[in-house]
Motif scaffolding. Structure first.
Motif, short mmCIF file in Angstrom:
data_model
loop_
_atom_site.label_atom_id
_atom_site.label_comp_id
_atom_site.label_asym_id
_atom_site.label_seq_id
_atom_site.Cartn_x
_atom_site.Cartn_y
_atom_site.Cartn_z
N ARG A 147 -1.54 0.45 -0.40
CA ARG A 147 -1.55 1.90 -0.56
C ARG A 147 -2.95 2.42 -0.87
NH1 ARG A 147 3.92 3.10 -4.17
NH2 ARG A 147 5.44 2.61 -2.53
N ASP A 148 -3.66 1.70 -1.74
CA ASP A 148 -5.04 2.10 -2.06
C ASP A 148 -5.92 2.04 -0.82
OD1 ASP A 148 -4.22 2.42 -4.65
OD2 ASP A 148 -4.94 0.46 -5.33
N ASN B 95 1.54 -4.37 -2.31
CA ASN B 95 1.92 -3.06 -1.81
C ASN B 95 1.01 -1.96 -2.36
OD1 ASN B 95 3.40 -1.12 -0.48
ND2 ASN B 95 4.93 -0.93 -2.09
N GLN B 96 0.70 -2.06 -3.67
CA GLN B 96 -0.19 -1.08 -4.27
C GLN B 96 -1.59 -1.18 -3.67
OE1 GLN B 96 0.69 1.32 -6.36
NE2 GLN B 96 -1.39 2.11 -6.27
#
Length: 420
Positions: free
Chosen positions: A104-105, A100-101
């Motif tokens: 997002r990046d 998920n991170q």
């Protein structure tokens, strides 16, 4: 309280003891049955039967204890499997959080690219409008003096060739990052610009090592952000570190070294340390003259910075020399109508007019600190002006030229002719 492992160990010991006790009771029961068969006496038989009953009850209790112990062991194994499944699920949750991170990046990078493309579109639209405006007034510029034929990208090519000396050129990804940092800094969003620079610096140090030229470029960019925040001490430390890296890896006469020297001199000038800044500025000037030639516009910009340093120290004779030389370069390379020519002429006039009454150009609205810095196409710095300011300046000059030409036509029609 006992831990789970201690309970399991005690249960195993109890099971072993109960199994041993069960074996002993069974052996006693077998002996009693054998004795009952060999002794048919009624009294002794009844006693043996009573003993046999007691042993049977003991065996039943032992079997019950063993069953309960086996249930406890099975329950422990089940709980262990549940805990393992729980850990597995936790690992999956962590992996999903990491994915998920990462997404997002990726989304943030895509948004940054989209924003950059939108800015490029706006710039192109502004340039298109300017070209249309210039085409509409071109008929009024027929009498304008023709300039020398120049390749509009010659200065950029020269700077690019200079930056490639020593086998090093600023990577495109760092130029893109620099443009993004400029955007955030111009909006005052330092809480985004600073972590972005620090993360990029950390990644570069991990991948390339602290002494790589790319790390020095990133240190320059972060130092310029700190300078905009008036964090002069942190900026000076970063620039000195970048200067040391570039001198070791690229050589003492590399244009990137000149860019870092200029940034450091500008920083000292903003802090009022003119004596410390002057030798740095002179060394940057020597490098630019050696690499770019004595008639390059970047040399003129460096001369302007050096003139400001000398003017703040009261060295007006040197100031005039530097401004005159910068003016000569701008007129020869950029033409008499360039904005840099007008600014340099204004600086020179103000210097001559106020050298007895003022100790600093800044006291009477003189030029502010500007000059070639890190970034841009090769070594241009963290500038707030950009293409829009240049376009507006060009439109203003064209409009003024148009007004002058129109006024000149009216004057020629109404003024009396004079053969002289």
């Amino acid at each position: 309280m006992l831990s789970g492992d201690e309970i399991l160990c005690s249960t195993r010991q109890v099971i072993a003891g109960l199994e041993a006790l069960r074996g002993e009771n069974r052996s006693l029961l077998d002996n009693l049955q054998g004795a009952m068969e060999t002794q048919p006496a009624p009294d002794s038989g009844s006693l043996e039967q009573e003993k046999s009953s007691i042993i049977h009850q003991s065996l039943e209790r032992i079997e019950l204890g063993l069953g309960e112990a086996q249930v406890m062991m099975a329950l422990s194994a089940h709980l262990g499997s549940l805990e393992a499944e729980k850990q597995k699920l936790r690992a999956q949750v962590r992996r999903l959080c990491q994915e998920n991170q990462w997404l997002r990046d990726e989304l943030a990078v895509a948004q940054q690219k989209l924003q950059q493309r939108e800015q490029e579109v706006v710039t192109l639209e502004e340039q298109n409008r300017h070209l249309q405006f210039m085409a509409s007034i071109r008929k009024y510029d027929q009498d304008a003096p023709a300039q020398d034929d120049k390749d509009p990208s010659s200065s950029k090519d020269c700077a690019a060739a200079a930056a490639q000396q020593g086998g090093y050129e600023i990577p495109a990804r760092l130029r893109t990052l620099h443009n993004l940092v400029i955007q955030y800094a111009s909006q005052g969003r330092y809480e985004v610009a600073v972590p972005l620079c620090k993360q990029a610096l950390e990644d570069l140090e991990k991948s390339s090592g602290h002494t790589h030229p790319d790390v020095a470029t990133m240190l320059n960019i972060l130092a310029l952000v700190y300078r905009d925040q008036n964090k002069y001490k942190e900026a000076a430390n970063l620039l000195n570190d970048a200067l040391e890296i570039r001198e070791k890896t690229l050589g003492l006469d590399h244009p990137a070294v000149a860019a870092t020297l200029n940034n450091l001199a500008v920083l000292y000038g903003k802090r009022g340390k003119y004596k410390e800044a002057e030798p740095l500025c002179k060394r940057a000037l020597e490098i630019r003259e050696k690499v770019l030639g004595t008639e390059h516009p970047d040399v003129a910009k460096q001369l302007n910075n050096l003139a400001l340093l000398c003017q703040n120290q009261g060295k007006y004779q040197e100031v005039e020399q530097y401004y005159e030389r910068a003016l000569h370069i701008y007129q020869n390379r950029l033409g008499p109508d360039d904005a840099n020519v007008a600014k340099t002429k204004n600086n020179l006039i103000l210097t001559r007019a106020h050298e007895k009454d003022f100790g600093s150009v800044e006291g009477y609205g003189g030029p502010s600190w500007s000059g070639p810095e890190e970034g841009g196409s090769q070594q241009e710095g963290l500038r707030r002006s950009g293409s829009f300011t240049k376009l507006r300046e060009s439109i203003r000059r064209s409009s003024e030229m148009l007004v002058r030409k129109l006024k000149g036509v009216d004057t020629q029609e109404t003024a009396p002719r004079n053969p002289g």
